[in-house]
Structures are given as structure tokens and as C-alpha cells.
Design a protein around this motif. Structure first.
Motif, PDB file in Angstrom:
ATOM      1  N   HIS A 196      35.671  36.338  29.595  1.00  0.00           N
ATOM      2  CA  HIS A 196      35.501  37.773  29.852  1.00  0.00           C
ATOM      3  C   HIS A 196      35.287  38.499  28.527  1.00  0.00           C
ATOM      4  N   ASP A 199      35.502  45.302  45.154  1.00  0.00           N
ATOM      5  CA  ASP A 199      36.580  45.631  44.217  1.00  0.00           C
ATOM      6  C   ASP A 199      37.731  46.250  45.012  1.00  0.00           C
ATOM      7  N   HIS A 251      42.081  42.860  39.657  1.00  0.00           N
ATOM      8  CA  HIS A 251      42.522  43.025  38.258  1.00  0.00           C
ATOM      9  C   HIS A 251      44.052  43.015  38.285  1.00  0.00           C
ATOM     10  N   ASP A 289      39.228  37.391  39.318  1.00  0.00           N
ATOM     11  CA  ASP A 289      40.209  38.344  38.795  1.00  0.00           C
ATOM     12  C   ASP A 289      39.943  38.499  37.304  1.00  0.00           C
ATOM     13  N   ASP A 290      39.961  39.735  36.813  1.00  0.00           N
ATOM     14  CA  ASP A 290      39.548  40.012  35.431  1.00  0.00           C
ATOM     15  C   ASP A 290      40.707  40.425  34.525  1.00  0.00           C
ATOM     16  N   ASP A 291      40.424  40.323  33.217  1.00  0.00           N
ATOM     17  CA  ASP A 291      41.248  40.906  32.138  1.00  0.00           C
ATOM     18  C   ASP A 291      42.499  40.104  31.768  1.00  0.00           C
ATOM     19  N   TRP A 318      38.802  53.272  40.058  1.00  0.00           N
ATOM     20  CA  TRP A 318      39.166  53.351  38.637  1.00  0.00           C
ATOM     21  C   TRP A 318      39.333  54.754  38.102  1.00  0.00           C
ATOM     22  N   ASP A 368      46.468  45.652  36.835  1.00  0.00           N
ATOM     23  CA  ASP A 368      46.348  47.064  37.238  1.00  0.00           C
ATOM     24  C   ASP A 368      46.757  47.347  38.677  1.00  0.00           C
TER      25      ASP A 368
END
Ligand SMILES: [Zn+2]
Length: 258
Positions: A84, A173, A215, A32-34, A177, A218
Motif C-alpha cells: 500500500h 467501501d 480500513h 483491507d487497507d492501511d 470519509w 478506522d
């Protein structure tokens, strides 16, 4: 049974049966990012991780004090923090793909940036092992700097080529986006997942991890609903428990018959 679980069973079931007939099961891992700090969305992610005993690698941006994030992750359990980027700020010249490192950068400066990022993690009590470049931009200068610091790389894309260096990628994913972030859609996600599984089965790369990418900041409601169903079906493995197979792929793939 939820519609998400029905779709997962319908689209992946026959392929999983082929794996089972060979005495195999796919190896999933989850990135998981950000992340930067605790938030209601992070709580929700960590709750899913606990409920399904699904370890997650959380790629965090070290441009603020990571202490609160590290403590939240430690309290939840089963979370590994990865780096990241430096500030997750696009420095690409006009017309070039987004990224933090570009052709004008000197290796020594990027090595120093990376040292600063590592220090930020250490201040939060975390020894990072993995680097996730923002915008999936693994610039060659960055890759050299990672090797000098002994960090491993995680990108996003299809299954890596046989001769590519060791890399623990994400492949699936849950989001799309453009034009705005939203759920990719169960059908699109599951067809891609099936292609990833078929490729591994045909190449006998049974232990090559399939990386789920999320993410949390989001996610819309359909993304959360699907993620809940998928985690239940996929049962990810922690990065540290994946074993050595993905690092040594060219060697162990040599004997594979297609
Ligand atoms: Zn990012």
C-alpha cells in the motif's frame, strides 16, 4: 436475526435469486487497507476472517519493519499482504488530487521506490503480488513502474470498463470519509452492492469479482457490526483463488449478450 442481516436479505435477496436462477453466485473478494503493525483492531479483523473463513488481502505500508505484521497474519491464516504505497505520504502539488507519485517524478525513481518497498516485504518473508495506491491514485508513472516489477494493481471505484487493463479493484467501501470516518450506512452500502451485482448479471460477467473494502484502524462499532453480517452473507474468495477470469475479461466478455 440482526437488523444488519435482515437488511442484507431484503436488499440483496431478490437480486441473488436472479443469479441463482442462472446457476450463478457472485464472487466477492475482500481488501483491507492501511495496516503497518499488529493492533487490537487488526486482531478483531483477523478474528472475523477466521470465524467466517473469509480470506482477506491486507494492504500494508512498508515504511516500518513489517515482520510483526507478517507473523500475525501468518499465524491467523488466510491473509495475503499487498503493498500500500511507499510511505503513504501525500506528495501531490497544491490543488492536485492526493497521491504519492506525481507528474514531476521520473520513472526510474519510482521503479527504485518500488524496489525498496518490495525488499521490505521480502525481509518480512512475503512475496508481494498486488499494489494498492494510497488515495486510489494510480498515476501513469506508477502504473508503468508496477508493470516493470510484474505487480498487479488494485484501485477503488465502479466496475472497470471492458477495455481497461487487468485490475483487481474494490467496489464496496464500508466507510464514508467526510467530514470524519464513519460507517457508510447499511442502505447506502447495500444499494451500491446491488448495483454492482445487477451490472455483472446484465453483462453476463458472472466471474467479475465484487471487491469489499475495509480500513480496520478506522472502523466504528456500526462498521464492525455490519461487516460481521456482510462477511457471513458474502463469503469472500482469496485473491489467489479467483482464477484467471478477471485478468482475461475483454476476451471472455466478447461473447456476452446483454
Ligand atoms: Zn490508505
Amino acid at each position: 436475526m440482526s437488523i444488519e442481516r435482515i437488511l442484507i436479505a431484503a436488499l440483496l435477496g431478490p437480486e441473488l435469486a436472479r443469479w441463482k436462477a442462472e446457476g450463478r453466485a457472485p464472487v466477492y473478494w475482500w481488501r483491507d487497507d492501511d495496516a503497518r503493525a499488529p493492533s487490537p483492531a487488526l486482531d478483531r479483523l483477523l478474528e472475523l476472517s477466521r470465524r467466517f473463513e473469509a480470506p482477506v488481502t491486507l494492504a500494508a505500508v512498508p515504511d516500518i519493519d513489517l515482520g510483526p505484521l507478517a507473523r500475525a497474519c501468518e499465524a491467523s491464516g488466510g491473509v495475503e499482504l499487498a503493498i500500500h504505497g511507499f510511505r503513504h505520504r501525500n506528495r501531490a502539488p497544491e490543488g492536485r488530487p492526493s497521491g504519492e507519485v506525481n507528474d514531476q517524478d521520473h520513472l526510474t525513481d519510482i521503479v527504485a521506490e518500488l524496489a525498496t518497498a518490495i525488499r521490505a516485504f521480502r525481509r518480512a518473508g512475503v512475496e508481494p503480488r498486488l499494489f494498492v495506491p494510497p488515495w486510489n491514485n494510480a498515476h501513469p508513472t506508477l502504473v508503468k513502474a508496477l508493470a516493470l516489477h510484474g505487480l498487479e494493481l488494485s484501485c477503488y471505484g465502479g466496475m472497470r470498463e471492458e477495455d481497461s487493463p487487468a485490475r483487481l479493484d474494490a467496489h464496496l467501501d464500508v466507510m464514508r470519509w467526510k467530514p470524519v470516518p464513519r460507517f457508510r450506512g447499511a442502505l447506502k452500502f447495500l444499494l451500491r452492492a446491488r448495483r454492482q451485482l445487477v451490472e455483472r448479471r446484465l453483462k453476463h460477467l458472472w466471474d467479475e469479482p465484487v471487491g469489499l473494502l475495509t480500513h480496520h484502524l478506522d472502523h466504528d462499532e456500526p462498521t464492525w457490526r455490519f461487516l460481521e453480517a456482510f462477511l457471513q452473507a458474502a463469503r469472500p474468495t482469496a485473491r489467489a483463488a479467483l482464477g484467471e477470469a478477471w485478468r482475461m475479461r475483454p476476451a471472455y466478455a466478447a461473447g456476452a449478450k446483454v
